[in-house]
Scaffold this motif. Sequence first.
Motif, PDB file in Angstrom:
ATOM      1  N   GLN A 241      41.248  13.069 -16.412  1.00 51.06           N
ATOM      2  CA  GLN A 241      40.036  12.384 -15.975  1.00 51.06           C
ATOM      3  C   GLN A 241      40.342  10.945 -15.574  1.00 51.06           C
ATOM      4  O   GLN A 241      39.802  10.435 -14.601  1.00 51.06           O
ATOM      5  CB  GLN A 241      38.995  12.404 -17.100  1.00 51.06           C
TER       6      GLN A 241
ATOM      7  N   ILE B  47      41.947  10.977 -12.120  1.00 50.40           N
ATOM      8  CA  ILE B  47      40.946  11.195 -11.078  1.00 50.40           C
ATOM      9  C   ILE B  47      40.142   9.918 -10.838  1.00 50.40           C
ATOM     10  O   ILE B  47      39.875   9.537  -9.691  1.00 50.40           O
ATOM     11  CB  ILE B  47      40.027  12.377 -11.457  1.00 50.40           C
ATOM     12  N   LEU B  48      39.782   9.212 -11.897  1.00 52.55           N
ATOM     13  CA  LEU B  48      39.037   7.967 -11.780  1.00 52.55           C
ATOM     14  C   LEU B  48      39.856   6.916 -11.025  1.00 52.55           C
ATOM     15  O   LEU B  48      39.334   6.219 -10.148  1.00 52.55           O
ATOM     16  CB  LEU B  48      38.659   7.454 -13.171  1.00 52.55           C
TER      17      LEU B  48
ATOM     18  N   ILE C 193      42.268   7.424  -8.865  1.00 51.57           N
ATOM     19  CA  ILE C 193      42.380   7.834  -7.461  1.00 51.57           C
ATOM     20  C   ILE C 193      41.118   7.445  -6.697  1.00 51.57           C
ATOM     21  O   ILE C 193      41.179   6.928  -5.574  1.00 51.57           O
ATOM     22  CB  ILE C 193      42.654   9.345  -7.354  1.00 51.57           C
ATOM     23  N   LYS C 194      39.941   7.669  -7.304  1.00 48.35           N
ATOM     24  CA  LYS C 194      38.686   7.290  -6.651  1.00 48.35           C
ATOM     25  C   LYS C 194      38.592   5.782  -6.465  1.00 48.35           C
ATOM     26  O   LYS C 194      38.165   5.297  -5.410  1.00 48.35           O
ATOM     27  CB  LYS C 194      37.501   7.787  -7.477  1.00 48.35           C
ATOM     28  N   GLN C 195      39.001   5.031  -7.460  1.00 45.54           N
ATOM     29  CA  GLN C 195      38.954   3.570  -7.346  1.00 45.54           C
ATOM     30  C   GLN C 195      39.899   3.076  -6.251  1.00 45.54           C
ATOM     31  O   GLN C 195      39.542   2.188  -5.469  1.00 45.54           O
ATOM     32  CB  GLN C 195      39.318   2.929  -8.682  1.00 45.54           C
ATOM     33  N   ASN C 196      41.077   3.643  -6.176  1.00 50.02           N
ATOM     34  CA  ASN C 196      42.027   3.245  -5.136  1.00 50.02           C
ATOM     35  C   ASN C 196      41.495   3.586  -3.754  1.00 50.02           C
ATOM     36  O   ASN C 196      41.692   2.834  -2.802  1.00 50.02           O
ATOM     37  CB  ASN C 196      43.382   3.916  -5.368  1.00 50.02           C
ATOM     38  N   ARG C 197      40.832   4.732  -3.626  1.00 51.65           N
ATOM     39  CA  ARG C 197      40.262   5.125  -2.345  1.00 51.65           C
ATOM     40  C   ARG C 197      39.196   4.116  -1.909  1.00 51.65           C
ATOM     41  O   ARG C 197      39.145   3.710  -0.753  1.00 51.65           O
ATOM     42  CB  ARG C 197      39.672   6.525  -2.445  1.00 51.65           C
ATOM     43  N   ASN C 198      38.365   3.678  -2.846  1.00 52.32           N
ATOM     44  CA  ASN C 198      37.337   2.693  -2.525  1.00 52.32           C
ATOM     45  C   ASN C 198      37.952   1.345  -2.134  1.00 52.32           C
ATOM     46  O   ASN C 198      37.498   0.691  -1.199  1.00 52.32           O
ATOM     47  CB  ASN C 198      36.378   2.509  -3.702  1.00 52.32           C
TER      48      ASN C 198
END
Length: 87
Positions: free
Chosen positions: A7, A10-11, A13-18
Motif C-alpha cells: 500500500q 502504491i501511495l 507511485i501516485k504521489q510521484n505521478r502527481n
Amino acid sequence: MSFGGVQHAILVIKQNRNLNKKHRKKCIGLVGDDSKITEYNLPKITEQKILMLRKKLQQEQKLRRTKQVVVLSVVMLILIGTLIYYM
C-alpha cells in the motif's frame, strides 16, 4: 501477513505521478524558444588561415601528448621503484 508495504508503494507511485504532472507544467525541457533567433557575425576566413590554425592545433596537441607521456612515465618509474624497493 501485512500488505502495508504494498500500500505504501502504491501511495508513493501516485504521489510521484502527481509531482511529475506539476513539473511538466513548469518546465518545457530542452525545447528552445523559436521567437529568439540568434545571428552570429562570424568573420570570413581564408583557406591559408584555416591551414595555419590546423597546424597550430596539431602542434599544441602533440606537445600536450608529449607532456602526458613524460608525466605518466615518471609516475610509473616512481611506482615501480617503490615496488622494487619494498620487495
